[in-house]
Design a protein around this motif. Structure first.
Motif, PDB file in Angstrom:
ATOM      1  N   UNK A   1       0.826  -1.205   0.000  1.00  0.00           N
ATOM      2  CA  UNK A   1       0.000   0.000   0.000  1.00  0.00           C
ATOM      3  C   UNK A   1       0.864   1.260   0.000  1.00  0.00           C
ATOM      4  N   UNK A   2       1.904   1.256   0.823  1.00  0.00           N
ATOM      5  CA  UNK A   2       2.778   2.429   0.922  1.00  0.00           C
ATOM      6  C   UNK A   2       3.503   2.693  -0.397  1.00  0.00           C
ATOM      7  N   UNK A   3       3.929   1.619  -1.067  1.00  0.00           N
ATOM      8  CA  UNK A   3       4.649   1.780  -2.325  1.00  0.00           C
ATOM      9  C   UNK A   3       3.726   2.326  -3.417  1.00  0.00           C
ATOM     10  N   UNK A   4       2.524   1.791  -3.497  1.00  0.00           N
ATOM     11  CA  UNK A   4       1.561   2.279  -4.492  1.00  0.00           C
ATOM     12  C   UNK A   4       1.215   3.744  -4.223  1.00  0.00           C
ATOM     13  N   UNK A   5       1.087   4.083  -2.948  1.00  0.00           N
ATOM     14  CA  UNK A   5       0.744   5.465  -2.584  1.00  0.00           C
ATOM     15  C   UNK A   5       1.833   6.455  -2.982  1.00  0.00           C
ATOM     16  N   UNK A   6       3.069   5.977  -3.119  1.00  0.00           N
ATOM     17  CA  UNK A   6       4.190   6.868  -3.423  1.00  0.00           C
ATOM     18  C   UNK A   6       4.483   6.974  -4.922  1.00  0.00           C
ATOM     19  N   UNK A   7       3.650   6.359  -5.761  1.00  0.00           N
ATOM     20  CA  UNK A   7       3.829   6.513  -7.204  1.00  0.00           C
ATOM     21  C   UNK A   7       3.707   7.992  -7.558  1.00  0.00           C
ATOM     22  N   UNK A   8       4.701   8.550  -8.240  1.00  0.00           N
ATOM     23  CA  UNK A   8       4.630   9.978  -8.580  1.00  0.00           C
ATOM     24  C   UNK A   8       3.411  10.281  -9.452  1.00  0.00           C
ATOM     25  N   UNK A   9       2.650  11.288  -9.053  1.00  0.00           N
ATOM     26  CA  UNK A   9       1.460  11.635  -9.821  1.00  0.00           C
ATOM     27  C   UNK A   9       0.419  10.542  -9.730  1.00  0.00           C
ATOM     28  N   UNK A  10       0.100   9.920 -10.839  1.00  0.00           N
ATOM     29  CA  UNK A  10      -0.948   8.910 -10.888  1.00  0.00           C
ATOM     30  C   UNK A  10      -0.554   7.819 -11.875  1.00  0.00           C
ATOM     31  N   UNK A  11      -0.810   6.583 -11.506  1.00  0.00           N
ATOM     32  CA  UNK A  11      -0.565   5.470 -12.437  1.00  0.00           C
ATOM     33  C   UNK A  11      -1.607   5.549 -13.554  1.00  0.00           C
TER      34      UNK A  11
END
Length: 271
Positions: A252-262
C-alpha cells in the motif's frame, strides 16, 4: 470501449516487420552512463476474480522510470544488500511466500528485504506507467484491430506489443538517451536486443532490451512495483478493517508513493 482507445490499440498491435537479432551488449555499463532515462518493465496477473470489484483474469504491465545518475548508487546499494543476505535477486513473490532463495529466511528478514526495496524505489522512481486489461476483453479489441490487418498474437503477446509501442511513442520525445529494459518472457542466458521495432531504433542499443531479472537491479525494482500493485488490488478491502499484514502495508505504501498517478498508457495515448 472508447473509440479512440480502441483505435490506439488497433494501430499499436500491428505486426512487427523486421526480424529480431541477438548481439553482445554491456547493458550494465549502458545503464550507468550519465544523463540517461531508464525504463524497466515487468508484468503481473490477478487470476480469476479474487475481488468482486475487479474484472476477472486481469493482466497488468508496469514500467518504472528512473534516472541513470541516481541508478548507479541505487544499484550498488541493492547489490551489496543481496551479497550480505546471501541471495542473488530481490523477487517480491518469493520474498513474501518464503520460497526460492528466500526459503530459509525468517519472516522478519523477508519483511526487511521487501521494505528496503520499496524504500529504495520510493526514493528513486520518476514515473510509473502501466497497461491493464482483463483477458475477456481482448477478443473484441483484437477483432477491431484486424480491420487494419493481421494481428497474429494472443492476449499476452498482444498486450505487450501495445504497451511497448505506447511507451516508445512517449519516450521518443525525450531529449536524452533512453534505455528500455524488460524482464525476459522466456528463459534466456543473457541480454537480447529486440531490433524488430522500427520505431525503437532511437533507444540505447537500437531497440527494447530483454534480460533475466537476476542480472539487472532495475528489473527487480519493476518486479516490486508490479507485485505491489497486484497485492494492493487484491487486499485493498482489508485496509479499512486494519486486517492487513506487514507485507500488505508495504504494498500500500509503495503504491501510494507513485509519482502523480498510475495511468493506463492506452488511455493516455488516446487522449
Amino acid at each position: 470501449m472508447k473509440k479512440l482507445q480502441v483505435t490506439t490499440f488497433a494501430v499499436s498491435i500491428r505486426k512487427q516487420c523486421l526480424k529480431g537479432t541477438q548481439m553482445p551488449f554491456d547493458l550494465k555499463d549502458a545503464l550507468l552512463a550519465p544523463d540517461r532515462v531508464l525504463v524497466f518493465c515487468d508484468d503481473t496477473e490477478i487470476a480469476g476474480q479474487p475481488v468482486e470489484t475487479l474484472n476477472p483474469d486481469l493482466r497488468i504491465l508496469v514500467a518504472v522510470q528512473l534516472e541513470s545518475d541516481h541508478y548507479a548508487s541505487v544499484s550498488a546499494e541493492m547489490s551489496a544488500w543481496l551479497f550480505e543476505a546471501g541471495v542473488t535477486e530481490f523477487h517480491a513473490t518469493d520474498i513474501v511466500s518464503g520460497k526460492g532463495q528466500w526459503k530459509n529466511k525468517t519472516i522478519t528478514q523477508r519483511q526487511a528485504a521487501l521494505r528496503f526495496v520499496a524504500d529504495t524505489l520510493t526514493g528513486s522512481m520518476v514515473r510509473v506507467d502501466g497497461i491493464w486489461m482483463p483477458k475477456g476483453s481482448y477478443p473484441a479489441y483484437k477483432k477491431e484491430a484486424e480491420k487494419l490487418g493481421s494481428v497474429g498474437v494472443g492476449f499476452k503477446g498482444g498486450l505487450r506489443r501495445v504497451f511497448l509501442r505506447c511507451l516508445m511513442e512517449r519516450l521518443s520525445h525525450e531529449t536524452r538517451p533512453v534505455a528500455l529494459v524488460l524482464d525476459q518472457d522466456k528463459s534466456q542466458s543473457g541480454i537480447v536486443i529486440e531490433t524488430n521495432w522500427p520505431e525503437g531504433g532511437y533507444l540505447v542499443g537500437g531497440g527494447p532490451i530483454t534480460a533475466p531479472s537476476h542480472l539487472i537491479i532495475g528489473l527487480q525494482m519493476a518486479d516490486a512495483m508490479a507485485w505491489a500493485i497486484n497485492r494492493f488490488q487484491i487486499k485493498r478491502t482489508l485496509y479499512d478493517g486494519d486486517e492487513h499484514s506487514e507485507f500488505d502495508q508495504i504494498a500500500m505504501a509503495l503504491v501510494a508513493m507513485i509519482p502523480g498517478k498510475l495511468t493506463n498508457v492506452l488511455i493516455e495515448m488516446a487522449a
